[in-house]
Motif scaffolding. Structure first.
Motif, mmCIF file in Angstrom:
data_model
loop_
_atom_site.group_PDB
_atom_site.id
_atom_site.type_symbol
_atom_site.label_atom_id
_atom_site.label_comp_id
_atom_site.label_asym_id
_atom_site.label_seq_id
_atom_site.Cartn_x
_atom_site.Cartn_y
_atom_site.Cartn_z
ATOM 1 N N ALA A 6 34.203 31.802 -27.695
ATOM 2 C CA ALA A 6 33.187 31.052 -26.961
ATOM 3 C C ALA A 6 33.787 30.605 -25.631
ATOM 4 C CB ALA A 6 32.733 29.847 -27.765
ATOM 5 N N LEU A 7 33.116 30.958 -24.550
ATOM 6 C CA LEU A 7 33.508 30.510 -23.218
ATOM 7 C C LEU A 7 32.432 29.525 -22.779
ATOM 8 C CD1 LEU A 7 34.863 33.360 -23.680
ATOM 9 C CD2 LEU A 7 35.116 33.412 -21.241
ATOM 10 N N ASP A 8 32.590 28.279 -23.199
ATOM 11 C CA ASP A 8 31.536 27.278 -23.119
ATOM 12 C C ASP A 8 31.206 26.769 -21.724
ATOM 13 O OD1 ASP A 8 31.050 27.345 -25.847
ATOM 14 O OD2 ASP A 8 32.584 25.838 -26.264
ATOM 15 N N GLU A 9 32.128 26.933 -20.779
ATOM 16 C CA GLU A 9 31.854 26.413 -19.439
ATOM 17 C C GLU A 9 32.617 27.209 -18.394
ATOM 18 O OE1 GLU A 9 35.095 22.800 -19.429
ATOM 19 O OE2 GLU A 9 33.111 22.407 -20.235
ATOM 20 N N GLU A 10 32.277 26.965 -17.162
ATOM 21 C CA GLU A 10 32.899 27.664 -16.038
ATOM 22 C C GLU A 10 34.410 27.438 -16.032
ATOM 23 O OE1 GLU A 10 32.268 28.056 -11.210
ATOM 24 O OE2 GLU A 10 30.965 26.760 -12.381
ATOM 25 N N GLY A 11 35.156 28.527 -15.822
ATOM 26 C CA GLY A 11 36.608 28.448 -15.744
ATOM 27 C C GLY A 11 37.327 28.742 -17.043
ATOM 28 N N VAL A 12 36.606 28.780 -18.164
ATOM 29 C CA VAL A 12 37.237 29.050 -19.455
ATOM 30 C C VAL A 12 37.577 30.538 -19.557
ATOM 31 C CG1 VAL A 12 36.924 28.977 -21.969
ATOM 32 C CG2 VAL A 12 36.047 27.131 -20.548
ATOM 33 N N GLU A 13 38.761 30.831 -20.099
ATOM 34 C CA GLU A 13 39.233 32.208 -20.244
ATOM 35 C C GLU A 13 39.414 32.588 -21.705
ATOM 36 O OE1 GLU A 13 43.015 32.472 -18.297
ATOM 37 O OE2 GLU A 13 42.111 32.758 -16.322
ATOM 38 N N PHE A 14 39.335 33.876 -21.968
ATOM 39 C CA PHE A 14 39.684 34.451 -23.274
ATOM 40 C C PHE A 14 40.560 35.657 -23.011
ATOM 41 C CE2 PHE A 14 38.583 37.829 -26.383
ATOM 42 C CZ PHE A 14 39.289 37.315 -27.452
ATOM 43 N N ARG A 15 41.640 35.795 -23.787
ATOM 44 C CA ARG A 15 42.578 36.903 -23.632
ATOM 45 C C ARG A 15 42.653 37.704 -24.927
ATOM 46 N NH1 ARG A 15 46.382 35.941 -19.380
ATOM 47 N NH2 ARG A 15 45.765 34.064 -18.253
ATOM 48 N N GLN A 16 42.654 39.019 -24.771
ATOM 49 C CA GLN A 16 42.763 39.910 -25.928
ATOM 50 C C GLN A 16 43.637 41.098 -25.538
ATOM 51 O OE1 GLN A 16 41.495 39.545 -29.054
ATOM 52 N NE2 GLN A 16 42.329 41.507 -29.709
ATOM 53 N N THR A 17 44.624 41.414 -26.373
ATOM 54 C CA THR A 17 45.488 42.569 -26.147
ATOM 55 C C THR A 17 44.977 43.734 -26.972
ATOM 56 O OG1 THR A 17 47.375 41.137 -25.709
ATOM 57 C CG2 THR A 17 47.862 43.425 -26.283
ATOM 58 N N PHE A 18 44.911 44.901 -26.345
ATOM 59 C CA PHE A 18 44.430 46.117 -26.997
ATOM 60 C C PHE A 18 45.602 47.073 -27.170
ATOM 61 C CE2 PHE A 18 40.794 44.123 -25.112
ATOM 62 C CZ PHE A 18 39.807 44.276 -26.072
ATOM 63 N N GLU A 19 46.087 47.197 -28.404
ATOM 64 C CA GLU A 19 47.278 48.001 -28.693
ATOM 65 C C GLU A 19 46.962 49.479 -28.916
ATOM 66 O OE1 GLU A 19 50.267 46.930 -28.397
ATOM 67 O OE2 GLU A 19 49.929 44.771 -28.349
ATOM 68 N N ALA A 20 45.899 49.770 -29.636
ATOM 69 C CA ALA A 20 45.599 51.149 -30.047
ATOM 70 C C ALA A 20 44.564 51.795 -29.136
ATOM 71 C CB ALA A 20 45.091 51.172 -31.490
ATOM 72 N N ALA A 21 44.734 53.105 -28.917
ATOM 73 C CA ALA A 21 43.764 53.864 -28.117
ATOM 74 C C ALA A 21 42.405 53.860 -28.804
ATOM 75 C CB ALA A 21 44.249 55.293 -27.923
ATOM 76 N N GLY A 22 41.353 53.888 -28.004
ATOM 77 C CA GLY A 22 39.996 53.919 -28.539
ATOM 78 C C GLY A 22 39.036 53.179 -27.640
ATOM 79 N N ALA A 23 37.805 53.078 -28.096
ATOM 80 C CA ALA A 23 36.756 52.371 -27.361
ATOM 81 C C ALA A 23 36.388 51.115 -28.141
ATOM 82 C CB ALA A 23 35.535 53.264 -27.175
ATOM 83 N N TYR A 24 36.338 50.000 -27.451
ATOM 84 C CA TYR A 24 36.062 48.702 -28.060
ATOM 85 C C TYR A 24 34.849 48.073 -27.383
ATOM 86 C CZ TYR A 24 40.784 49.362 -29.847
ATOM 87 O OH TYR A 24 41.901 49.871 -30.465
ATOM 88 N N ALA A 25 33.735 48.049 -28.083
ATOM 89 C CA ALA A 25 32.510 47.447 -27.548
ATOM 90 C C ALA A 25 32.609 45.927 -27.673
ATOM 91 C CB ALA A 25 31.297 47.958 -28.311
ATOM 92 N N PHE A 26 31.939 45.220 -26.754
ATOM 93 C CA PHE A 26 31.844 43.766 -26.828
ATOM 94 C C PHE A 26 30.511 43.336 -26.236
ATOM 95 C CE2 PHE A 26 34.015 44.721 -22.853
ATOM 96 C CZ PHE A 26 33.385 43.915 -21.928
ATOM 97 N N PHE A 27 30.090 42.118 -26.584
ATOM 98 C CA PHE A 27 28.815 41.596 -26.093
ATOM 99 C C PHE A 27 28.846 40.076 -26.099
ATOM 100 C CE2 PHE A 27 28.408 41.494 -30.617
ATOM 101 C CZ PHE A 27 27.515 40.478 -30.928
#
Length: 128
Positions: free
Chosen positions: A92-113
Motif C-alpha cells: 500500500a502506497l497510502d500517500e505521496e512520496g511513499v515507496e515500495f521496493r521489490q527485487t526480481f531474481e528470476a527471469a520472466g514476466a511479472y504482472a502488477f496492478f
C-alpha cells in the motif's frame, strides 16, 4: 579590405566550431534514447496521474524496482492481475512520496496492478 573580411569569417567559423565541440562534449548520455531513472541499483517506476510510468519495464535478473507514489491519492502495487492477484507482493502506497521496493531474481514476466484502480492501473516487469 578583403583580408579583414576573410579574418572575420575565419573567426566566426572557429567560434561556431568551438561551440559545437563544447555542446557535443557536454552531453554525457551516449547519444542513445532516454532511459528510466536508475535508483539503488534498480529501476524506478513513478505513480503519477493515476498511472504507472512506465507501465512495462525491462530489467536484468537481480534488479531492484522502486515504485514511488507521486499522486495525492492512495495506490497499491499488487502482484498479478485484477482477475488473478498473486501473493508475491502487495504494498500500500497510502500517500505521496511513499515507496515500495521489490527485487526480481528470476527471469520472466511479472504482472502488477493497483487494487484501488484495477481497471486503469496495470503493468508488467520483464526480467531478462
Amino acid at each position: 579590405m578583403g583580408g579583414v573580411m576573410t579574418r572575420t569569417r575565419q573567426t566566426i567559423v572557429l567560434a561556431l566550431t568551438a561551440a559545437l565541440i563544447l555542446v557535443a562534449c557536454g552531453s554525457n548520455d551516449g547519444g542513445g534514447a532516454a532511459s528510466p531513472s536508475p535508483t539503488a541499483g534498480g529501476t524506478a517506476i513513478e505513480i503519477s496521474g493515476l498511472a504507472y510510468k512506465p507501465d512495462v519495464l525491462e530489467v536484468a535478473a537481480g534488479a531492484e524496482v522502486v515504485w514511488t507514489n507521486h499522486d495525492s491519492t492512495r495506490h497499491t502495487v499488487t502482484a498479478g492481475t485484477p482477475d488473478a492477484p498473486d501473493t508475491s507482493f502487495d504494498a500500500a502506497l497510502d500517500e505521496e512520496g511513499v515507496e515500495f521496493r521489490q527485487t526480481f531474481e528470476a527471469a520472466g514476466a511479472y504482472a502488477f496492478f493497483c487494487r484501488v484502480h484495477p481497471n486503469g492501473m496495470q503493468g508488467e516487469i520483464r526480467v531478462g
